[in-house]
Design a protein around this motif. Structure first.
Motif, PDB file in Angstrom:
ATOM      1  N   PRO A   1     -16.276  -1.446  -8.274  1.00 44.88           N
ATOM      2  CA  PRO A   1     -15.057  -1.481  -7.436  1.00 44.88           C
ATOM      3  C   PRO A   1     -14.006  -2.457  -7.974  1.00 44.88           C
ATOM      4  N   TYR A   2     -14.459  -3.502  -8.664  1.00 45.82           N
ATOM      5  CA  TYR A   2     -13.504  -4.462  -9.225  1.00 45.82           C
ATOM      6  C   TYR A   2     -12.791  -3.876 -10.444  1.00 45.82           C
TER       7      TYR A   2
ATOM      8  N   GLU B   1      -4.686  -0.822   4.042  1.00 40.68           N
ATOM      9  CA  GLU B   1      -5.165   0.334   3.270  1.00 40.68           C
ATOM     10  C   GLU B   1      -5.628   1.451   4.209  1.00 40.68           C
TER      11      GLU B   1
ATOM     12  N   ALA C   1      -4.578  -1.088 -10.934  1.00 40.29           N
ATOM     13  CA  ALA C   1      -3.455  -2.026 -10.796  1.00 40.29           C
ATOM     14  C   ALA C   1      -2.690  -2.127 -12.118  1.00 40.29           C
TER      15      ALA C   1
ATOM     16  N   GLN D   1       0.824  -1.203   0.000  1.00 42.22           N
ATOM     17  CA  GLN D   1       0.000   0.000   0.000  1.00 42.22           C
ATOM     18  C   GLN D   1       0.856   1.250   0.000  1.00 42.22           C
TER      19      GLN D   1
ATOM     20  N   ARG E   1     -12.431  -0.826 -11.232  1.00 38.17           N
ATOM     21  CA  ARG E   1     -11.624   0.311 -10.778  1.00 38.17           C
ATOM     22  C   ARG E   1     -10.283  -0.199 -10.224  1.00 38.17           C
ATOM     23  N   ARG E   2     -10.375  -1.200  -9.349  1.00 41.41           N
ATOM     24  CA  ARG E   2      -9.155  -1.731  -8.741  1.00 41.41           C
ATOM     25  C   ARG E   2      -8.227  -2.333  -9.800  1.00 41.41           C
ATOM     26  N   GLN E   3      -8.816  -3.068 -10.750  1.00 40.38           N
ATOM     27  CA  GLN E   3      -8.001  -3.718 -11.775  1.00 40.38           C
ATOM     28  C   GLN E   3      -7.347  -2.691 -12.697  1.00 40.38           C
TER      29      GLN E   3
ATOM     30  N   THR F   1     -13.770  -7.436  -4.183  1.00 38.69           N
ATOM     31  CA  THR F   1     -12.689  -8.371  -3.905  1.00 38.69           C
ATOM     32  C   THR F   1     -12.786  -9.593  -4.831  1.00 38.69           C
TER      33      THR F   1
END
Ligand SMILES: Cc1cc2nc3c(=O)[nH]c(=O)nc-3n(C[C@H](O)[C@H](O)[C@H](O)COP(=O)(O)OP(=O)(O)OC[C@H]3O[C@@H](n4cnc5c(N)ncnc54)[C@H](O)[C@@H]3O)c2cc1C
Lengths: 454, 230
Positions: free
Chosen positions: B169-170, A374, B177, A83, B172-174, B61
């Motif tokens: 949210p998935y 986080e 990343a 993080q 966005r996170r991917q 997640t």
């Protein structure tokens, strides 16, 4: 706890507390041994080591000290670094290496090897870019943000406490600390460390027949399924080896706590001749020498036993003065969403010593750590992070040769009405099979990979 | 599922003896007919994490796998299997010793791609009519639609993921990343996201998360449970 020299830990803590008051700027400075040498304050030279700065490189960013290198601390250290690569993370554990408790039940009966369960803290630290320090944490000085260890003092910007659990023998009527020691060594519960596991394995291998007593504690004990799993794997061992053995499973709860259908069916279909299951057995005393466990109504004599008592948050939390006295498992007084000690956003408590009622598991600790890391990184930047649920996954071996297992995954949600966490969606596979057996090994392998190697 | 799957294995095959100094580049093409019935069996172990509906969860997640193009799933599984794509927790489950050979891989992705999707997929924070939504549409149309499709439908042939119906949210996170280099991805895709900042990516993904999934691809209600798991 007193040692030969008559020095109690309490006195040491008081000493370090005094020190805190007199030298507030200690965090980055070492205490000169002569300043605390014998004569002054009566601290013997051996203790000087405790009061000087620990042998660590100077921090290269905000220092985050993580206490406890179990499933929670290892995951915290890794995800804190991910993080925020600028965090200077130090992971501290009193043990020299890691032994997994998950999958230890199959190991007890020869289904997997010790190699699989053991891992090096050095590998974890090197692969994830943090430092490991083998030391026992003795106390905190939250005012000056310092941790006292037997390897010296460490200053912190953030502190994560993940010391796991201790047994709470008082809850089964064993109050005398000496009796507790005796019981813990003679009939270890096998839910805290590797020595217990090695002793239990020997007990199983040397058992020639008779009554083997196992217990399931009440309260929110560590890993709800594991005591039932242990009964199954041990029964499988006795059955496969044709031993005239009876497992007496004293459950302090009034029914099987988790995956009830699966375990109940295994008890009757596979192990009817081996397991006697006795729910609502509230243990009130244990006679170690007389090999007898008593409830309000009955006495149970055994030939050998594994006695898993109720658990509590590690004593360290109480000694550090952050325990919530109203919590049945003596956990820390923390914010249920942000994990910090109430009134102190520099100190966080995670893993099995957390205050929230999430099922105490390694998977819970790992998924929780991804979120809490986080939160801490966010705190450093003044950024809010939305709460997300940890997930609990547990695998239980039911039979061996080949290993057949059942499994469960569950998530949590916050119930606004009850003001508490509740189970959200759950998926249980309660018919044991080899797919489950292979999956349990794959599951552990994945988590070891995550915590130690990548 | 009438399609067939092709697996391309190309690499250098070192030959011994007289040809030792002339290794030739070889390509092996394998062809499989998917069997979703067997896929259901293989899926059993996936469901232990992804749940029987493979709908993912609202905090991102887990991704919604249901309704994803089979070719995309296959590519992702292959990349997770080989470690090209970091996913320590899942990797041991998709090895040959646990999951079986290519036939099982093909069967399980065929099964998952035919599952009805979660109708309550999580959308981004800016609904239609807001300036953020409009800005997101512009970015999406200019930078993403060529590959992911105007409706976020993806592209089965090119193994480009369907983004429509995926939890915000998935994605966005991917996407973040991929931008930060924490997830390896298709090079062209990587190049595109590196030109945009994280907020612009959020806006584009917010837009695609607001698009409707065809009714026929959705489960009737969010309470639908996969009957294959009685
Ligand atoms: C038989 C069995 C089966 C299980 N099966 C599963 C399963 O299938 N799935 C699952 O998710 N979980 C399972 N668990 C539970 C899992 O082991 C625990 O939930 C997990 O270990 C909790 O992690 P933790 O980091 O909080 O505590 P721990 O792993 O106990 O780590 C705490 C660490 O803190 C250190 N420490 C404590 N005090 C100090 C101090 N003062 N100074 C320095 N170091 C200190 C200890 O040495 C220890 O290394 C099982 C447990 C058992 C016993």
């Amino acid at each position: 706890m007193s040692d030969q020299a008559g020095f109690s830990r309490r006195r040491f803590l008081q000493a370090s507390g005094l020190l805190a008051a007199s030298a507030p700027a200690l965090a980055a400075e070492s205490v000169r041994p002569e300043a605390s040498g014998k004569g002054e304050g009566g601290v013997p030279p051996a203790f000087a080591r405790l009061l000087r700065k620990a042998d660590l490189p100077a921090p290269r960013g905000a220092r985050v000290v993580v206490v406890g290198a179990g499933w929670s601390g290892l995951s915290m250290a890794k995800y804190l670094k991910l993080q925020n690569p600028d965090f200077d993370v130090v992971l501290v554990d009193r043990q020299a290496s890691f032994t997994s408790l998950p999958l230890s039940n199959p190991w007890l009966v020869g289904e997997i090897s010790m190699d699989f369960l053991c891992h090096s803290f050095f590998d974890a630290a090197r692969n994830h870019g943090y430092l490991f320090l083998q030391a026992t944490v003795l106390g905190l000085d939250r005012e000056a943000r310092r941790v006292f260890t037997d390897a010296g003092v460490i200053g912190y910007d953030y502190l994560v406490l993940a010391p796991g659990i201790d047994y709470d023998y008082e809850r089964i009527g064993v109050e005398d600390p000496v009796e507790q020691q005796l019981l813990a060594q003679r009939y270890p519960g096998g839910f805290v460390n590797a020595s217990e596991l090695l002793t239990i394995r020997r007990k199983i291998q040397q058992f020639r027949g008779g009554t083997f007593l196992l217990t399931v504690p009440d309260g929110d004990y560590r890993c709800s399924a594991a005591p039932y799993e242990r009964a199954c794997t041990m029964a499988a061992w006795f059955k496969h080896n044709g031993l005239p053995a009876k497992i007496l499973l004293l459950d302090m709860n009034n029914e099987i706590k988790i995956m009830k259908d699966g375990f109940a069916r295994a008890f009757s279909e596979l192990y009817g001749d081996y397991i006697e299951y006795l729910p609502s057995s509230l243990i009130s005393s244990v006679d170690v020498a007389g090999r007898t466990v008593s409830t309000e109504f009955d006495d149970y004599r055994f030939d050998d036993a594994v006695i898993y008592p109720p658990i509590r948050g590690a004593r360290m939390l109480e000694e550090a003065g952050i325990m919530n006295p109203h919590s049945p498992e003596k956990t820390a007084n923390t914010d249920p969403f942000r994990y910090h000690v109430i009134g102190d956003e520099r100190v966080y408590v995670t893993g099995d010593s957390r205050s929230q009622p999430f099922s105490r598991g390694g998977h819970t600790a790992n998924s929780e750590a991804r979120y809490v890391a986080e939160v801490i990184a966010g705190h450093a930047l003044g950024r809010e992070v939305a709460w997300r649920s940890p997930q609990t996954m547990c695998f239980s071996a039911i039979d061996i040769r080949p290993m057949r297992a059942i499994s469960l995954i569950t998530f949590y949600r916050y119930d606004e009405v009850k003001k508490d966490f509740a189970f959200d969606r759950t998926h249980a596979v309660e018919q044991w099979d080899e797919v489950g057996g292979r999956a349990s090994v794959a599951w552990a392998e994945g988590l070891f990979q995550d915590m130690f190697y990548e | 599922m009438k399609g067939r799957f092709f697996l391309l294995l190309s690499g250098l095959l070192l030959l011994s003896g007289a040809w030792a100094d002339a290794p030739a580049k070889m390509k092996i093409v394998l062809e499989f007919q998917p069997d979703p019935l067997n896929g259901r069996k293989v899926f059993d172990v996936c469901a232990r994490c992804h749940m029987p509906e493979a709908w993912g969860n609202e905090d991102g997640t887990y991704p919604q796998l249901a309704g994803q193009h089979a070719t995309v799933l296959l590519r992702q599984l292959m990349e997770i299997r080989t470690g090209q794509r970091a996913n320590a927790l899942m990797r041991p489950f998709v090895q040959e010793r646990t999951l079986g050979g290519y036939q099982n891989l093909v069967d399980v992705v065929a099964y998952i791609s035919r599952l009805p999707m979660d109708p309550a997929y999580i959308r981004g924070p800016w609904s239609e009519g807001t300036p953020e939504y409009d800005k997101g549409r512009q970015i999406y149309t200019a930078h993403c639609a060529a590959c992911h499709g105007p409706e976020g439908e993806g592209n089965a042939q090119g193994a480009v993921p369907r983004l429509q119906g995926q939890h915000y949210p998935y994605t966005r996170r991917q996407a973040i990343a991929i931008k930060r280099g924490q997830r390896r991805a298709d090079l062209a895709m990587q190049a595109v996201v590196s030109q945009l900042d994280e907020h612009e990516l959020e806006l584009a993904l917010n837009y695609v998360s607001q698009l409707e999934v065809p009714k026929t691809d959705l489960a009737p209600t969010p309470n639908w449970r996969n009957p294959d798991f009685k």
